[in-house]
Write a protein that holds these residues in place. Structure first.
Motif, PDB file in Angstrom:
ATOM      1  N   THR A 179      53.827  24.284 -27.879  1.00 56.01           N
ATOM      2  CA  THR A 179      55.225  23.998 -28.225  1.00 56.01           C
ATOM      3  C   THR A 179      55.607  24.763 -29.494  1.00 56.01           C
ATOM      4  OG1 THR A 179      55.085  21.795 -27.268  1.00 56.01           O
ATOM      5  CG2 THR A 179      56.876  22.167 -28.814  1.00 56.01           C
ATOM      6  N   GLY A 180      54.695  24.754 -30.475  1.00 54.03           N
ATOM      7  CA  GLY A 180      54.959  25.459 -31.728  1.00 54.03           C
ATOM      8  C   GLY A 180      55.132  26.947 -31.509  1.00 54.03           C
ATOM      9  N   VAL A 181      54.299  27.511 -30.649  1.00 49.83           N
ATOM     10  CA  VAL A 181      54.410  28.949 -30.354  1.00 49.83           C
ATOM     11  C   VAL A 181      55.750  29.230 -29.669  1.00 49.83           C
ATOM     12  CG1 VAL A 181      53.443  30.813 -28.952  1.00 49.83           C
ATOM     13  CG2 VAL A 181      51.918  29.295 -30.251  1.00 49.83           C
ATOM     14  N   LYS A 182      56.081  28.417 -28.688  1.00 47.76           N
ATOM     15  CA  LYS A 182      57.350  28.600 -27.968  1.00 47.76           C
ATOM     16  C   LYS A 182      58.551  28.492 -28.922  1.00 47.76           C
ATOM     17  CE  LYS A 182      59.736  25.288 -26.079  1.00 47.76           C
ATOM     18  NZ  LYS A 182      61.160  25.235 -25.947  1.00 47.76           N
ATOM     19  N   GLN A 183      58.537  27.455 -29.746  1.00 47.59           N
ATOM     20  CA  GLN A 183      59.690  27.246 -30.624  1.00 47.59           C
ATOM     21  C   GLN A 183      59.770  28.309 -31.716  1.00 47.59           C
ATOM     22  OE1 GLN A 183      59.510  23.120 -31.950  1.00 47.59           O
ATOM     23  NE2 GLN A 183      60.623  22.446 -30.127  1.00 47.59           N
ATOM     24  N   ALA A 184      58.612  28.779 -32.174  1.00 50.97           N
ATOM     25  CA  ALA A 184      58.619  29.851 -33.177  1.00 50.97           C
ATOM     26  C   ALA A 184      59.283  31.094 -32.594  1.00 50.97           C
ATOM     27  CB  ALA A 184      57.187  30.149 -33.624  1.00 50.97           C
ATOM     28  N   ILE A 185      58.953  31.398 -31.345  1.00 53.54           N
ATOM     29  CA  ILE A 185      59.582  32.542 -30.672  1.00 53.54           C
ATOM     30  C   ILE A 185      61.092  32.317 -30.554  1.00 53.54           C
ATOM     31  CG2 ILE A 185      59.802  33.659 -28.408  1.00 53.54           C
ATOM     32  CD1 ILE A 185      56.747  33.356 -28.105  1.00 53.54           C
ATOM     33  N   GLU A 186      61.470  31.125 -30.206  1.00 58.44           N
ATOM     34  CA  GLU A 186      62.899  30.850 -30.005  1.00 58.44           C
ATOM     35  C   GLU A 186      63.684  30.910 -31.317  1.00 58.44           C
ATOM     36  OE1 GLU A 186      62.363  28.239 -25.918  1.00 58.44           O
ATOM     37  OE2 GLU A 186      62.373  27.210 -27.832  1.00 58.44           O
ATOM     38  N   VAL A 187      63.050  30.487 -32.410  1.00 58.81           N
ATOM     39  CA  VAL A 187      63.709  30.631 -33.719  1.00 58.81           C
ATOM     40  C   VAL A 187      63.867  32.112 -34.040  1.00 58.81           C
ATOM     41  CG1 VAL A 187      63.393  30.307 -36.208  1.00 58.81           C
ATOM     42  CG2 VAL A 187      63.018  28.391 -34.646  1.00 58.81           C
ATOM     43  N   LYS A 188      62.803  32.858 -33.771  1.00 58.41           N
ATOM     44  CA  LYS A 188      62.840  34.296 -34.063  1.00 58.41           C
ATOM     45  C   LYS A 188      63.902  34.998 -33.205  1.00 58.41           C
ATOM     46  CE  LYS A 188      61.001  37.764 -36.323  1.00 58.41           C
ATOM     47  NZ  LYS A 188      61.079  37.871 -37.765  1.00 58.41           N
ATOM     48  N   ASP A 195      61.843  35.070 -41.286  1.00 55.81           N
ATOM     49  CA  ASP A 195      60.376  35.102 -41.251  1.00 55.81           C
ATOM     50  C   ASP A 195      59.881  33.744 -40.764  1.00 55.81           C
ATOM     51  OD1 ASP A 195      60.169  37.697 -42.249  1.00 55.81           O
ATOM     52  OD2 ASP A 195      60.386  36.972 -44.310  1.00 55.81           O
ATOM     53  N   VAL A 196      59.051  33.773 -39.739  1.00 58.96           N
ATOM     54  CA  VAL A 196      58.577  32.510 -39.160  1.00 58.96           C
ATOM     55  C   VAL A 196      57.061  32.416 -39.377  1.00 58.96           C
ATOM     56  CG1 VAL A 196      58.413  31.096 -37.081  1.00 58.96           C
ATOM     57  CG2 VAL A 196      60.418  32.554 -37.447  1.00 58.96           C
ATOM     58  N   TYR A 197      56.645  31.291 -39.946  1.00 55.26           N
ATOM     59  CA  TYR A 197      55.233  31.058 -40.244  1.00 55.26           C
ATOM     60  C   TYR A 197      54.756  29.836 -39.466  1.00 55.26           C
ATOM     61  CZ  TYR A 197      56.260  34.179 -44.098  1.00 55.26           C
ATOM     62  OH  TYR A 197      56.654  35.262 -44.836  1.00 55.26           O
ATOM     63  N   SER A 198      53.505  29.896 -39.084  1.00 59.35           N
ATOM     64  CA  SER A 198      52.924  28.793 -38.338  1.00 59.35           C
ATOM     65  C   SER A 198      51.610  28.408 -39.010  1.00 59.35           C
ATOM     66  CB  SER A 198      52.685  29.259 -36.897  1.00 59.35           C
ATOM     67  OG  SER A 198      52.539  28.172 -36.050  1.00 59.35           O
ATOM     68  N   PHE A 199      51.544  27.190 -39.521  1.00 61.70           N
ATOM     69  CA  PHE A 199      50.342  26.718 -40.210  1.00 61.70           C
ATOM     70  C   PHE A 199      49.538  25.836 -39.251  1.00 61.70           C
ATOM     71  CE2 PHE A 199      53.402  27.696 -43.501  1.00 61.70           C
ATOM     72  CZ  PHE A 199      52.637  28.367 -44.435  1.00 61.70           C
ATOM     73  N   TYR A 200      48.308  26.238 -38.966  1.00 66.68           N
ATOM     74  CA  TYR A 200      47.542  25.566 -37.919  1.00 66.68           C
ATOM     75  C   TYR A 200      46.113  25.286 -38.374  1.00 66.68           C
ATOM     76  CZ  TYR A 200      45.242  30.049 -37.188  1.00 66.68           C
ATOM     77  OH  TYR A 200      44.523  31.190 -37.373  1.00 66.68           O
ATOM     78  N   MET A 201      45.437  24.363 -37.666  1.00 67.07           N
ATOM     79  CA  MET A 201      43.999  24.136 -37.891  1.00 67.07           C
ATOM     80  C   MET A 201      43.205  25.068 -37.006  1.00 67.07           C
ATOM     81  SD  MET A 201      42.990  20.215 -38.391  1.00 67.07           S
ATOM     82  CE  MET A 201      43.820  19.493 -37.023  1.00 67.07           C
ATOM     83  N   ASP A 202      43.488  24.958 -35.691  1.00 71.02           N
ATOM     84  CA  ASP A 202      43.084  25.974 -34.740  1.00 71.02           C
ATOM     85  C   ASP A 202      44.050  25.854 -33.582  1.00 71.02           C
ATOM     86  OD1 ASP A 202      41.623  24.450 -32.406  1.00 71.02           O
ATOM     87  OD2 ASP A 202      40.821  23.641 -34.278  1.00 71.02           O
ATOM     88  N   LEU A 203      44.214  26.921 -32.854  1.00 65.90           N
ATOM     89  CA  LEU A 203      45.223  26.920 -31.798  1.00 65.90           C
ATOM     90  C   LEU A 203      44.536  26.720 -30.456  1.00 65.90           C
ATOM     91  CD1 LEU A 203      47.381  29.738 -33.303  1.00 65.90           C
ATOM     92  CD2 LEU A 203      48.177  27.433 -32.844  1.00 65.90           C
ATOM     93  N   ARG A 204      44.910  25.649 -29.785  1.00 63.77           N
ATOM     94  CA  ARG A 204      44.238  25.277 -28.537  1.00 63.77           C
ATOM     95  C   ARG A 204      45.093  25.726 -27.353  1.00 63.77           C
ATOM     96  NH1 ARG A 204      41.183  19.554 -29.925  1.00 63.77           N
ATOM     97  NH2 ARG A 204      39.702  20.535 -31.330  1.00 63.77           N
ATOM     98  N   GLU A 212      48.518  34.080 -23.625  1.00 66.28           N
ATOM     99  CA  GLU A 212      49.394  35.244 -23.544  1.00 66.28           C
ATOM    100  C   GLU A 212      50.644  35.050 -24.402  1.00 66.28           C
ATOM    101  OE1 GLU A 212      47.740  33.868 -21.155  1.00 66.28           O
ATOM    102  OE2 GLU A 212      47.056  35.302 -19.650  1.00 66.28           O
ATOM    103  N   LEU A 213      51.177  33.836 -24.365  1.00 68.65           N
ATOM    104  CA  LEU A 213      52.382  33.575 -25.163  1.00 68.65           C
ATOM    105  C   LEU A 213      52.064  33.648 -26.658  1.00 68.65           C
ATOM    106  CD1 LEU A 213      55.391  32.842 -24.569  1.00 68.65           C
ATOM    107  CD2 LEU A 213      54.791  30.493 -25.150  1.00 68.65           C
ATOM    108  N   TYR A 214      50.873  33.196 -27.010  1.00 73.75           N
ATOM    109  CA  TYR A 214      50.439  33.240 -28.410  1.00 73.75           C
ATOM    110  C   TYR A 214      50.329  34.697 -28.885  1.00 73.75           C
ATOM    111  CZ  TYR A 214      46.903  32.879 -32.188  1.00 73.75           C
ATOM    112  OH  TYR A 214      46.197  32.989 -33.348  1.00 73.75           O
ATOM    113  N   PHE A 215      49.763  35.540 -28.050  1.00 73.82           N
ATOM    114  CA  PHE A 215      49.673  36.958 -28.404  1.00 73.82           C
ATOM    115  C   PHE A 215      51.060  37.584 -28.514  1.00 73.82           C
ATOM    116  CE2 PHE A 215      45.147  36.801 -27.368  1.00 73.82           C
ATOM    117  CZ  PHE A 215      44.654  37.575 -28.404  1.00 73.82           C
ATOM    118  N   GLU A 216      51.925  37.212 -27.579  1.00 73.15           N
ATOM    119  CA  GLU A 216      53.285  37.748 -27.590  1.00 73.15           C
ATOM    120  C   GLU A 216      54.004  37.346 -28.889  1.00 73.15           C
ATOM    121  OE1 GLU A 216      55.382  36.715 -24.033  1.00 73.15           O
ATOM    122  OE2 GLU A 216      57.273  37.549 -24.771  1.00 73.15           O
ATOM    123  N   ALA A 217      53.766  36.103 -29.306  1.00 69.67           N
ATOM    124  CA  ALA A 217      54.408  35.608 -30.541  1.00 69.67           C
ATOM    125  C   ALA A 217      54.019  36.480 -31.728  1.00 69.67           C
ATOM    126  CB  ALA A 217      53.994  34.159 -30.792  1.00 69.67           C
TER     127      ALA A 217
END
Lengths: 341, 359
Positions: A179-188, A195-204, A212-217
Motif C-alpha cells: 500500500t505504501g509503495v502504491k500510494q508513494a507512486i500516486e503522490v509522486k 520528494d517522496v520518502y519511505s521509512f521501512y523496517m523491511d519491505l515484504r 515489480e511495483l517496488y522496483f518501479e517506485a
C-alpha cells in the motif's frame, strides 16, 4: 426450509461467500453494519499492485449478491447464539435471524494511529493515515497540507501498529508495505516535484507483481526508501514536521523536515467481535484474531459445527486472498449443509 | 497543533498520588544546584497546605546516580533502596515521595522488578536483614515531588499572589516545560501524562496562567545524560544536546524553562553561560538568557515567596527580567546578601550573557 446461512459482514470476504453460496442454491442472509457493502475496500480508490479501481471489484461482488441474497444493511449484529444446531443472530434494531449455518466475515479495524503517541497523529495537523490519503485519492482531493500548501516533501512511515511490541502487535499486517509503495507512486504522480520518502523496517513484497511495483517506485518514480523506524515526529512553528529516525543501512541517525507524514496503519481485530461472540467462546490467537480449528486442513472451521470464519477476521489478508478464502469457505458451508449432521 | 489530541492521551496516563503523610527523601545534588527548591517544597506542603511531611536524618543516597553511571550494581542499588523503605516503615509512613527524578525512576524500576520477580525481592530482604537487621513494607504510594505539587496545583492557584501573566503586556507567559528522562520514559504509566506528552508540568503552567510551548526538540535530552557529562571526554556532546534544544526553542521566544529533574535545570541554566562564552551566543531577550526554574521555585514565586529565599540568586541565567514580567516585588540590592545580612559579593558578569539589568 431451504438450506440456509447467515453471513455476518458485507466486506470483500462476506460478499464473496454470500454470492458463492447463493449461486449454489443456499438461502443466504447477509448483514452489513454500514449502509453500503464493500467494507474497507469501499473506501479505496485504486488497488495494489495493478492500480485497478477498487470500485470494479466491489461492483462485481455487489452484482453477485444483488438478486437472491437477503440483505440487512445499516444494522450490526449484537449477539450470536448457537442452540440445537441452529444459529440465531440478533441485530441492533431487534431483528432476529435464524440459520442452519453462519459465516463470520466481520473483517478488521484499522490500528488507531494515535496509540503511537510519538508520531503525533491527532495532535500535529499534517500527520495523516494511509486510509485518509486513500480517501483523498478516492474523493479526487488534492494532496495538500492542512493549510493548503503543496507539499514539497512527503514521508511514508511503514509498520504503524504492526510488528511493534510496544503497542502489543507482533504480527505483520501484510498489505501495508505494498500500500505504501502504491500510494508513494500516486503522490509522486500527483506532485512530480515532490520528494517522496519511505521509512521501512523491511519491505515484504510477498505476492505476485509486488516486487515489480517496488522496483518501479524506485526506478521510474525516484521514491527514496530508507531503512529505519521512525523514533519521533514533532512540529515546527510553520507546521512542517521534523521526523527522526536512524538510517540502519549507514548506521547514522537522521533528522528530516517534511510537509506531510503518512502513517501506514495496520490491521487490528474487530473490537465489536468481543461482545458479539461472547456466548460462542471461540478461540482467539495471541494476536487477538480468531483462531481456525486447523490452520492447514480446516482454516475456515471453528469448534462449533456450522460456524465458519473467513477473511480478515482470522488476521491480515489481501483482497485477492480474501476472495479465495471466502470461496473456499462457501464450499465448506455447502458441504456442511448437505452432510448427514 | 490540536491540543485535544494531547488531552486524549493525558486521560490515559493518570496516577494515584497520596494526599497526605509523605515520607520525603531529598536529592543528593539539588541542594547544591538550586538550594531553595527542596526547602520551598517543604514550606508549601507544611505551611500553605498543612500537610504532614517527614524527613529521616538517616536517609542516604539511593545510589541511582551510580547505578545509571554503571558503577553501582543493581543488586546493591536494590538493597540500598530497601533500606530507605525500612526507614519509611520504621517512621510510620507509607507514602514515599522523592525529590530526585532519577531516584523516582530507580524506585519505580525496583518496585516493578520485585513485582515481576518476587524471588528477587525475597533475596534483597534477606540481604538487608543480614546487613542491618531491618525489615520493611513497600510504599503504598510512590510519587515524585512534582506529582505532589501537580496534585495541589489548584490549591496553590487559589493562594496565588502572581499569575504567569506578563504584567506589561497582559499576555500569558510562554513556557518551555522539560521533564527529566527518568520521570516517565522508562515507565510511561508512572508519570502524569505519560512519556511522549508529559502533563505534570503542563498542568501547573496551565493552572497558574501560562502558555506551554511545543517545540521540535521538546523531547531531546537536556544535556546531562550522566555519562555525557560525567565522562569528561563526552562533555562536548552534553553541550551539543543543550545547544540543540536552545536553538529549537529560541524562535518561540520562551519567557522561561520549567523543569522537574535535578540535572536538567543545572545544565539548561549553566550551559547557556558556557555556550555564550564559547560562541558568543545568547538565547533570551536583549542579550539575557532564558531563565530556568524548578517547579518548587515557580510554585514559590506564584505564592509570593521572596525570590532570594527561593535561591534564585544562584542561577547562572539571571531571573530578574522574569521577576519584572511577573510583577514580583523584590529587592535587587538584597540579591547577594546572605540570610545573616553579610554581603556575599557580586559575581563577575560573563563576557556575553547579560547578567545585570542595568548593564
Amino acid at each position: 426450509m431451504n438450506k440456509s446461512t447467515i453471513v455476518v459482514g458485507g466486506g470483500i470476504a462476506g460478499m464473496t461467500a454470500a454470492g458463492e453460496l447463493s449461486r449454489l442454491g443456499v438461502e443466504v442472509t447477509l448483514v452489513e453494519q454500514e449502509q453500503i457493502t464493500g467494507g474497507h475496500a469501499a473506501c479505496w480508490d485504486r488497488l495494489f499492485p495493478t492500480r485497478r479501481p477498487a470500485e470494479e471489484v466491489i461492483s462485481f461482488l455487489r452484482e453477485q449478491t444483488d438478486s437472491k441474497v437477503n440483505k440487512f444493511s445499516g444494522r450490526s449484529v449484537t449477539e450470536i447464539l448457537h442452540h440445537e444446531s441452529m444459529f440465531t443472530a440478533t441485530l441492533s434494531d431487534g431483528t432476529i435471524l435464524h440459520g442452519e449455518s453462519l459465516v463470520l466475515a466481520t473483517g478488521y479495524d484499522l490500528f488507531d494511529a494515535s496509540r503511537k503517541e510519538e508520531y503525533g497523529y491527532g495532535i500535529y495537523d499534517n500527520v495523516i493515515t494511509s486510509a485518509e490519503l486513500e480517501g483523498w485519492f478516492k474523493n479526487h482531493q488534492l494532496v495538500r497540507t492542512k493549510n493548503g500548501r503543496i507539499p514539497s516533501r512527503v514521508a511514508f512511515i511503514h509498520c504503524v501498529g504492526s510488528r511493534d511490541e510496544k503497542v502489543g502487535n507482533l504480527y505483520c499486517s501484510k498489505v501495508c508495505c505494498i500500500t505504501g509503495v502504491k500510494q508513494a507512486i500516486e503522490v509522486k504522480e500527483a506532485l512530480p516535484a515532490c520528494d517522496v520518502y519511505s521509512f521501512y523496517m523491511d519491505l515484504r513484497m510477498f505476492d505476485r507483481n509486488f516486487e515489480e511495483l517496488y522496483f518501479e517506485a524506485q526506478k521510474k518514480y525516484g521514491i527514496t526508501f530508507i531503512r529505519g523506524r521512525l523514533s519521533e515526529c514533532s512540529e515546527n512553528a510553520d507546521h512542517t514536521l521534523v521526523v527522526k529516525t536512524e538510517d540502519t543501512l549507514t548506521g547514522k541517525p537522521m533528522k528530516m523536515i517534511v510537509d506531510l507524514v503518512v502513517l501506514l496503519v495496520g490491521f487490528v481485530p474487530r473490537s465489536q467481535n468481543t461482545q458479539m461472540l461472547s456466548k460462542l467462546k471461540l478461540i482467539t490467537g495471541n494476536d487477538g484474531f480468531l483462531q481456525p480449528e486447523d490452520e492447514h486442513n480446516g482454516d475456515n472451521l471453528t469448534r462449533i459445527p456450522g460456524l465458519f470464519i473467513t477473511g480478515a477476521v482470522k488476521g491480515p489478508v489481501t483482497i485477492a486472498n480474501a476472495v479465495a478464502d471466502a470461496r473456499a469457505t462457501a464450499l465448506q458451508v455447502y458441504s456442511f449443509l448437505h452432510s448427514n449432521r | 497543533m490540536n491540543i485535544q489530541g494531547k488531552r486524549n492521551i493525558w486521560k490515559d496516563y493518570q496516577k494515584e498520588i497520596a494526599t497526605n503523610r509523605y515520607f520525603y527523601v531529598r536529592s543528593c545534588v539539588r541542594q547544591n544546584f538550586f538550594p531553595g527548591s527542596e526547602k520551598a517544597f517543604l514550606r508549601i506542603l507544611k505551611d500553605e497546605l498543612s500537610r504532614d511531611v517527614y524527613e529521616n536524618a538517616s536517609h542516604t543516597t539511593c545510589s541511582g546516580i551510580g547505578y545509571h553511571s554503571d558503577i553501582i550494581p543493581f543488586e546493591t542499588a536494590m538493597t540500598m533502596v530497601a533500606r530507605q523503605f525500612a526507614l519509611m516503615t520504621e517512621s510510620g509512613y507509607e507514602n514515599f515521595t522523592t525529590s530526585c527524578i532519577t531516584s523516582f525512576g530507580l524506585y519505580s524500576e525496583i518496585l516493578e522488578t520485585w513485582h515481576h520477580f518476587p524471588e528477587v525481592e525475597e533475596r534483597i530482604r534477606e540481604h538487608l536483614l543480614r546487613a542491618t537487621g531491618r525489615t520493611f513494607k513497600k510504599p503504598a504510594n510512590l510519587s515524585h515531588a512534582s506529582d505532589v505539587i501537580f496534585k495541589f496545583r489548584k490549591e496553590i492557584a487559589e493562594k496565588a499572589k502572581h499569575r504567569l501573566i506578563n504584567r506589561k503586556t497582559g499576555n500569558p507567559l510562554k513556557v518551555v516545560e522539560h521533564i527529566g528522562c527518568h520521570y516517565s520514559k522508562m515507565f510511561p504509566s508512572k508519570g502524569i501524562g505519560g512519556a511522549e506528552y508529559p502533563y505534570v508540568l503542563v498542568g501547573m503552567i496551565e493552572e497558574w496562567g501560562g502558555e506551554v510551548i511545543d517545540y521540535p526538540e521538546r523531547r531531546h535530552c537536556c544535556g546531562f545524560g550522566f555519562r555525557q557529562y560525567l565522562v569528561k571526554a563526552n562533555r562536548g556532546y552534553s553541550l551539543a544536546c543543550s545547544k540543540k534544544k536552545f536553538e529549537s526553542m529560541a524562535p518561540y521566544k520562551p519567557d522561561f524553562i520549567l523543569t522537574n529533574c535535578p540535572g536538567c535545570p543545572m545544565f539548561l541554566d549553566r550551559w547557556q553561560y558556557a555556550l555564550s562564552e564559547m560562541e558568543g551566543i545568547t538565547y533570551g531577550e536583549n542579550g539575557f538568557g532564558i531563565p530556568v526554574l524548578t517547579y518548587e521555585e515557580l510554585a514559590g514565586l506564584v505564592l509570593g515567596y521572596d525570590p532570594w529565599d527561593l535561591g534564585l540568586q544562584v542561577h547562572q541565567v539571571t531571573v530578574d527580567p522574569l521577576l519584572d514580567k511577573l510583577g514580583v516585588d523584590y529587592d535587587p540590592s538584597a540579591k547577594f546578601t546572605g540570610k545573616n545580612g553579610i554581603d556575599l559579593g557580586k559575581p563577575e558578569p560573563p563576557s556575553f550573557l547579560k547578567f545585570y539589568q542595568n548593564e
